[in-house]
Motif scaffolding. Structure first.
Motif, mmCIF file in Angstrom:
data_model
loop_
_atom_site.group_PDB
_atom_site.id
_atom_site.type_symbol
_atom_site.label_atom_id
_atom_site.label_comp_id
_atom_site.label_asym_id
_atom_site.label_seq_id
_atom_site.Cartn_x
_atom_site.Cartn_y
_atom_site.Cartn_z
ATOM 1 N N HIS A 85 -31.700 28.388 39.032
ATOM 2 C CA HIS A 85 -32.541 27.503 38.236
ATOM 3 C C HIS A 85 -31.854 27.126 36.928
ATOM 4 O O HIS A 85 -30.881 27.765 36.500
ATOM 5 N N HIS B 27 -32.505 27.319 33.670
ATOM 6 C CA HIS B 27 -32.352 28.273 32.566
ATOM 7 C C HIS B 27 -31.243 29.284 32.869
ATOM 8 O O HIS B 27 -30.587 29.786 31.955
ATOM 9 N N TYR C 52 -40.858 27.156 42.301
ATOM 10 C CA TYR C 52 -40.937 27.096 40.842
ATOM 11 C C TYR C 52 -40.213 25.850 40.332
ATOM 12 O O TYR C 52 -39.154 25.483 40.849
ATOM 13 N N HIS D 32 -39.267 23.569 36.523
ATOM 14 C CA HIS D 32 -39.293 23.553 35.066
ATOM 15 C C HIS D 32 -38.500 22.349 34.569
ATOM 16 O O HIS D 32 -37.308 22.219 34.856
ATOM 17 N N TYR E 221 -43.742 23.225 33.287
ATOM 18 C CA TYR E 221 -43.315 24.117 34.359
ATOM 19 C C TYR E 221 -44.504 24.314 35.282
ATOM 20 O O TYR E 221 -45.651 24.014 34.925
ATOM 21 N N GLN F 87 -41.705 33.311 37.537
ATOM 22 C CA GLN F 87 -40.985 33.333 36.262
ATOM 23 C C GLN F 87 -40.289 34.679 36.045
ATOM 24 O O GLN F 87 -39.174 34.749 35.525
ATOM 25 N N THR F 88 -40.948 35.725 36.464
ATOM 26 C CA THR F 88 -40.340 37.052 36.357
ATOM 27 C C THR F 88 -39.186 37.194 37.343
ATOM 28 O O THR F 88 -38.114 37.709 37.009
ATOM 29 N N TYR G 54 -37.239 34.917 38.573
ATOM 30 C CA TYR G 54 -36.079 34.130 38.196
ATOM 31 C C TYR G 54 -35.609 34.394 36.766
ATOM 32 O O TYR G 54 -34.610 33.829 36.332
ATOM 33 N N ASP H 171 -37.141 33.591 33.925
ATOM 34 C CA ASP H 171 -37.432 32.472 33.025
ATOM 35 C C ASP H 171 -38.498 32.885 32.009
ATOM 36 O O ASP H 171 -39.539 32.256 31.889
ATOM 37 N N SER H 172 -38.225 33.960 31.285
ATOM 38 C CA SER H 172 -39.197 34.478 30.326
ATOM 39 C C SER H 172 -38.723 34.174 28.912
ATOM 40 O O SER H 172 -38.442 35.057 28.115
ATOM 41 N N ARG I 158 -43.179 31.172 26.807
ATOM 42 C CA ARG I 158 -44.196 32.004 27.447
ATOM 43 C C ARG I 158 -44.921 32.860 26.419
ATOM 44 O O ARG I 158 -46.085 33.205 26.589
#
Length: 528
Positions: free
Chosen positions: A97, A99, A441, A443, A457, A512-513, A515, A517-518, A522
């Motif tokens: 992804h 990020h 997912y 974003h 997202y 999100q967890t 991948y 992406d935190s 968030r």
């Protein structure tokens, strides 16, 4: 091989946690050397399923693109992770992804060419790698034995190419033809024919400004394209949709996009359009002007206004877009014909896709970016090598982060644990894994920028889509894709959907967890 999905299984409410082990179907004896399959990956820019006849027959015919689907497989639920050119390419090259690969948007990012990428991993396994055409990642390509790329977006007419010697060379002709010429030339003369290869053919087509090949200037001029039912969307209950600047009515430029040029006319993109067509030779410019000057004469004589003007702009957009697709389809046919003539088809995976979808008047728009269906969804067809029996539709949810692990597994290369996509090889073998992913997912980051689509997202399942628009806005949207496939009715604040929203939020947090992406948005999101 342990996948990233297994590492985060406590967070998964429907996300696949699968381990894939590939065995070549053509290996009948244990001591037989498995085939080294070649890969030809053809990617266009802003091509959408509505304008590809194996997906949608309303508008145009694409016989050569359809050949790939007819002789192989068609993915009916293919999506991107970030509907924007550079980020989508970075997702494909890394299997991660935005990020995670560091290229989140086209305005602030430079792709880190030192990171692990698909072509580098293929090289370590003895593959020759090459890319011709659009790159659009700001840095120079790495991991390729051969490359010739376009500077920036590139030009349709007499385009420039950046070579491996860091020279910029102008070529004569139409870009889609030239990219194909260079690709076939490398296949024929530039590679070691004793080694397997992976060739990336990256077209500028069908990106905006939709400048046609000269021989197709008059094609589709007698065709009236039907308008989408939601062309006159009023965006009720969807503030982010109302805030964009990609409306055919308000934002489509009368000169740059529809080619209606007269001295004295004012346009934000007038100079840009002038630079594009000045690349034509004097002789070709005469042919170009003969067509568009005559259309301009009719336009000013009839002087459409209001709704009539909006619908006139839509027809011009559709016609020129369709002309550019025609040349693209021709050139896909040329590649297929070459591979067949050279005896390469039986041992080559041929992939056709686009870097994202596009709006062909849906919601009154052109362009992409939103998580809504027309831009998140992308065509994906594959012609499979000999020994793969799967034909027809593949309905599982797939995403462009899946291409890298698929090609690696096909090449017999171990898939690194940090790759976030899933190999599609089980699907290409005709399997239907019970633990395949049930959600995707998405974003999008590029705001404020061209077309002013808010950052957002979200999660998409087979039936539902939950989106959160954030940053300078805080709005949630929920769509039931079964009852509302055109996403006109935001259900988020409607009674009776509380449990569905809660489950989708849990799935979103799980993705999100999963991948990683935190990031700080968030922390500001009190609703998660």
């Amino acid at each position: 091989m342990k996948t990233l999905f297994q590492s985060f299984s406590p967070y998964l409410t429907g996300v696949a946690a699968t381990t894939v082990v590939f065995s070549f179907s053509s290996c009948k004896k244990e001591n037989k050397v498995p085939p080294r399959y070649n890969i030809v990956y053809i990617m266009t820019d802003d091509h959408t399923g509505q304008m590809m006849s194996c997906y949608d027959t309303r508008y145009i015919e694409t016989p050569n693109l359809d050949r790939i689907a007819r002789d192989g497989v068609r993915f009916t639920n293919s999506f991107v992770a970030n509907s924007l050119s550079g980020p989508s390419r970075a997702c494909m090259l890394t299997g991660k992804h935005s990020h995670a690969n560091g290229f989140t948007d086209n305005t602030t990012c430079v792709f880190d060419g030192s990171q692990q990428t698909l072509p580098k991993l293929l090289q370590t396994a003895g593959y020759q790698t090459a890319i011709v055409g659009k790159w659009h990642l700001e840095s120079m390509p790495t991991g390729f034995d051969y490359w010739e790329i376009l500077p920036g977006q590139g030009d349709y007419y007499n385009p420039d190419f950046i070579t491996m010697n860091n020279d910029t060379v102008r070529e004569k002709g139409y870009l889609t033809n030239i990219i194909t010429d260079k690709s076939i030339d490398w296949l024929e003369k530039g590679r070691d024919k004793e080694q397997p290869f992976c060739l990336f053919i990256h077209h500028k087509a069908i990106h905006r400004d939709w400048l046609p090949e000269l021989k197709y200037l008059t094609l589709y001029e007698d065709k009236e394209f039907s308008m989408p039912d939601n062309f006159y969307d009023d965006y009720e209950g969807r503030r982010p949709a109302a805030a964009q600047t990609m409306s055919i009515a308000k934002d489509m430029d009368i000169i740059y996009d529809t080619k209606m040029y007269r001295e004295g006319m004012k346009s934000r993109l007038k100079k840009a359009y002038g630079r594009k067509i000045k690349r034509l030779t004097p002789e070709d410019r005469v042919a170009y002007d003969a067509v568009y000057d005559s259309i301009t004469d009719v336009f000013f004589r009839e002087n459409p206004q209001g709704k009539e003007l909006v619908e006139w702009k839509y027809q011009r957009f559709m016609r020129d877009y369709a002309k550019v697709v025609k040349s693209l389809d021709d050139n896909v046919g040329r590649v297929l014909d070459y591979l067949e003539k050279a005896g390469l088809l039986d041992n080559t995976l041929v992939v056709y896709t686009s870097d994202q979808g596009f709006y062909m008047g849906e919601h009154g728009w052109f362009d992409k970016r939103f998580m809504y269906e027309e831009s998140m969804r992308t065509p994906l067809v594959m012609r499979l090598p000999k020994g793969f029996q799967k034909r027809g539709d593949i309905t599982e949810l797939v995403q462009n982060i899946d291409y890298a692990p698929t090609f690696l597994e096909l090449a017999g290369v171990e898939i690194p644990d940090d790759i976030q996509g899933i190999s599609l090889m089980p699907l290409l073998r005709g399997e239907h894994p019970q633990d395949w992913r049930s959600s995707l997912y998405y974003h999008f980051y590029e705001y404020p920028a061209e077309h002013m689509v808010k950052r957002h997202y979200g999660v998409r399942t087979e039936r539902y889509k939950l989106i959160h628009f954030y940053d300078d806005i805080d709005q949630w949207e929920l769509y039931d894709l079964q009852t509302d496939p055109t996403e006109m009715n935001n259900l988020f604040d409607k009674p009776g959907y509380e449990s569905i929203i809660e489950k989708l939020k849990q799935e979103l947090v799980g993705l999100q967890t999963l991948y990683g992406d935190s990031i700080e948005y968030r922390l500001r999101d009190k609703k998660l």
